[in-house]
Design an enzyme around this catalytic site. Structure first.
Site, PDB file in Angstrom:
ATOM      1  N   TYR A  79      -2.213  -0.549  10.445  1.00  0.00           N
ATOM      2  CA  TYR A  79      -3.014  -0.938   8.944  1.00  0.00           C
ATOM      3  C   TYR A  79      -1.416  -0.557   8.049  1.00  0.00           C
ATOM      4  O   TYR A  79      -0.627  -1.284   7.503  1.00  0.00           O
ATOM      5  CB  TYR A  79      -4.029  -0.201   8.108  1.00  0.00           C
ATOM      6  N   SER A  99       0.678  -0.808   0.403  1.00  0.00           N
ATOM      7  CA  SER A  99      -0.603   0.003   0.184  1.00  0.00           C
ATOM      8  C   SER A  99       0.841   1.298  -0.707  1.00  0.00           C
ATOM      9  O   SER A  99       1.570   1.229   0.364  1.00  0.00           O
ATOM     10  CB  SER A  99      -0.522  -0.021   0.610  1.00  0.00           C
TER      11      SER A  99
END
Ligand SMILES: [Zn+2]
Length: 752
Positions: free
Chosen positions: A633, A620
């Site tokens: 995350y 990401s």
């Protein structure tokens, strides 16, 4: 009521599918298509892509406006079962007959002469009404038999008679003078002439049994022609089954059983271990895809005393061995070889030992097979023969386990398996009534390497970029994963759609098969029966679940080439901004450990297979940008970035490992449910109303994110899918250990 007007109900070995009411609704060509579909829908009558039918109909000539006789005959390509009017070529019957004069004037005529092959190009000149359908090599058979309706089929029962040592005598015994025997001859103009001759000399005949090949029969009316086809097959079947039962039936078939059939679960365990290795062994030239067959009939043959001898003789019907090759590879096991695994509940060590035995026998068998194939090629080749093709077997028979068929894709290997099933049925019949004999090798070669067949192969469209590849997409049930699956299948890959949510995985697989079809052939049964995509469940936090999934892939396709892992999780913090410990652990379990476990289990298969592959993980933009509210995350994705590099080192040189780093893809993402979208809109002070459609809210948020990027355009799952495609293809074949961003250009996320 459909089926009410059936004429014959006495058939035992074939099904009478003719329905007068249905047929009555159709025009003459429609009735020919109808008859063809009915014949093709029974695999006992003709195999996939095999056989052809014809009708000589009166049509109005577009030039003269006068009625002319036109031969409608099933053209090259396509399948009787699924044929439509477009699969039929139409030719002026008078012009076809006139070709006989042209042919006779050739300097040198006869079977397999250049003059004979040259006639094929002449069929185009006889085309009626500019019909573009390529004509079949069997066209002269249909044209020169002077009956209005002709069926040519490849029924197992009739081929059994045709492939018996005493096939001439047996033909008389079974059919009297209604069916005339003609010795094997390669299909073409000469065979048409020979059949015309038979019709003249035997006006009472209603059909011809084609030695080592099949059946052709005719009638003046279409329904009668269909029923005659059934009647002749029924007669042959009845004759065979009576003798088969007299000889002791299944128990005595093929000399009786030599090897024990292993129980299903054990078979699958062994096959899952063996198949990826075997795929590597047979894919030295080009990658192949497997189909396994392990039903009772197939196993009865493979486990029998006579299987080795019969398999070595090879298949008979030319339609069969174009797919099955001249012969299969039969693995000669000693009956004691499997004794350790036939004991009650064999342990892993016993299974491992048996797998090693199988590998060693297969290795020797494959080497001999390839040598035999080269010898066959060199012995039979002619000055103008095409170069030798892949010498690997397409059918492998392993006692105790089953049949393993190989092809360039799932569809081809499935049809190859189907054809060898037919070959087994033919041998069963022939051995019941007589002694099975195969086609002489030179004749087989002259079909396999026929210049006309070579031309057909050359006319096939070029293979797609990811053809022959099996790609596992984990997370395929939604969002980016689903998009990746749909993107890769376009390039010809087989897709294993994996998701923790099984119905979602299956829905994506169904979307693919609905669009691309399952390939030719009638679907069989069993664990290996699937199309270009299947849906499987997997929990990537559980090593056993990953192993079970990869084993299931091996049983379905024989192995796999690449894995795209898009599964991930984002757990928002609670209202106080805190991430509970269990949510932290779950985030790392899925986003980091999951990727590691998948790679670690896949590595075993990749090493067994020995073929290069690619692993693509999903990280990401957040991996390099610290933000408030997504500590778990972001930290997990930073770890995933480094996991890419570590795995690239670990899996080198066989497998390339790269990552794709998307930035907030909102559209179609399972990670952006309505709640989170609303939360984000609120967080960024973007005006919205609770009553707005989710879609509207999503596009507002997507545009907000887009405005923060350099390219100012929302990022879609399709944008991401493009990066996965690049990384699994050979386009970036020198790139490994790399993370590619697809974030629209976030300068604060530039990799460092
Ligand atoms: Zn044929």
């Amino acid at each position: 009521m459909p089926g009410e007007n059936k004429l014959h109900t006495a058939f035992k070995y074939v099904d009478d599918l003719w329905d007068d009411a249905e047929a009555a609704k159709l025009d003459p060509l429609g009735r020919l298509v109808y008859r063809s579909n009915k014949l093709g829908s029974d695999l006992r009558i003709t195999n996939t892509g095999g056989g052809n039918t014809s009708a000589k109909l009166s049509e109005i000539d577009p030039l003269t406006k006068q009625p002319v006789p036109v031969l409608w005959v099933k053209g090259s390509g396509g399948d009787l079962r699924t044929s439509t009017g477009e699969n039929f070529s139409s030719l002026y019957q008078d012009k076809l007959l006139a070709l006989q004069k042209l042919y006779a004037a050739s300097p040198q005529t006869g079977p397999k002469t250049k003059a004979e092959d040259d006639m094929v190009a002449m069929y185009n000149h006889c085309s009626f009404n500019l019909n573009p359908r390529a004509t079949s090599i069997d066209t002269p058979l249909h044209s020169f038999i002077p009956a209005q309706h002709v069926d040519h089929t490849h029924p197992n029962a009739v081929i059994a008679v045709a492939a018996s040592a005493n096939s001439v005598r047996l033909t008389g015994e079974i059919f009297g003078n209604e069916v005339i025997h003609i010795p094997w001859q390669r299909p073409g103009f000469e065979l048409g002439l020979a059949m015309q001759d038979i019709c003249r000399k035997h006006p009472q005949a209603r059909g011809i049994l084609m030695g080592q090949h099949g059946l052709i029969n005719w009638a003046s009316e279409d329904r009668a022609c269909y029923h005659l086809t059934l009647e002749l097959i029924e007669k042959a079947s009845q004759f065979i089954e009576t003798k088969y039962a007299q000889k002791g039936g299944d128990a005595a078939a093929f000399g009786g059983q030599l090897h024990p059939a292993l129980p299903g679960e054990l078979r699958h365990k062994i096959l899952a271990r063996l198949l990826p290795w075997l795929r590597g062994q047979v894919s030295g030239n080009k990658r192949l895809v497997a189909t396994i067959q392990e039903d009772e009939k197939v196993l009865r043959f493979i486990n029998s005393k006579d299987a080795g001898r019969l398999a070595e003789l090879g298949t008979s019907c030319p339609d069969h061995f174009l797919r099955t090759k001249i012969k299969p590879l039969y693995v000669a096991l000693a009956p004691g070889d499997s004794s350790a695994v036939t004991e009650a509940a064999p342990d892993q060590a016993a299974i491992d030992a048996f797998v090693e035995t199988l590998k060693s026998k297969l290795k020797t068998g494959l080497e001999k097979y390839r040598q035999d194939y080269a010898d066959y090629y060199n012995r039979c080749k002619r000055p103008d023969s095409p170069a030798m093709r892949d010498a690997n077997p397409t059918v492998i028979l392993v006692p105790g386990l089953g049949l393993i068929a190989w092809g360039k894709d799932k569809s081809e290997s499935r049809v190859t398996a189907e054809f060898y099933n037919c070959a087994i049925e033919v041998m069963r019949g022939a051995e019941a009534i007589d002694k099975y004999i195969a086609l002489p090798q030179q004749e087989a070669f002259d079909i396999e390497y026929w210049l006309l067949e070579e031309a057909k192969l050359r006319r096939m469209p070029a293979e797609k970029e990811l053809a022959r590849q099996i790609i596992v997409v984990i997370g395929a049930g939604s969002g980016i994963g689903r998009e990746v699956a749909l993107r890769l299948v376009k390039e010809g890959a087989h897709i294993v759609c994996v998701d923790v949510n099984l119905p979602a995985a299956q829905a994506t697989a169904k979307e693919i098969t609905d669009k691309y079809g399952s390939g030719v052939g009638v679907a069989g049964t069993g664990i290996s029966n699937c199309g270009p995509a299947i849906g499987l469940a997997c929990d990537i936090t559980n090593r056993a679940s990953i192993r079970a999934m990869l084993d299931r892939v091996a049983l379905a396709y024989g192995g796999f080439d690449s894995i795209a892992l898009t599964a991930g999780i984002f757990v928002p913090p609670d209202t106080s901004g805190h991430i509970p410990d269990d949510k932290w652990a779950l985030t790392f379990a899925i986003n980091v450990t999951g990727g590691y476990l998948v790679a670690d289990e896949a590595r075993k298969t990749w090493l067994e297979q020995g073929l290069s592959g690619s692993l693509v993980l999903t990280t990401s933009a957040n991996a390099v940008v610290a933000k408030k509210g997504s500590v778990a995350y972001d930290a997990s994705k930073a770890a995933a970035n480094h996991l890419v590099r570590e795995l690239a080192v670990e899996l080198s040189p066989l497998v390339r490992v790269n990552g794709v780093a998307p930035a907030t893809v909102v559209q179609g993402s399972a990670m952006f449910p309505r709640d989170r979208v609303i939360g984000s809109l609120a967080k960024y002070n973007i005006p919205y109303s609770d009553t707005e459609e989710t879609e509207t809210l999503v596009s507002k948020l997507a545009q907000f994110y887009a405005d923060r990027t350099l390219t100012k355009t929302p990022i879609t799952p399709a944008d991401q899918a493009e990066a996965y495609f690049l990384l699994v293809s050979q386009r970036l074949s020198k790139t490994t250990g790399q993370v590619i961003t697809v974030d629209g250009g976030l300068h604060e996320a530039f990799l460092r």
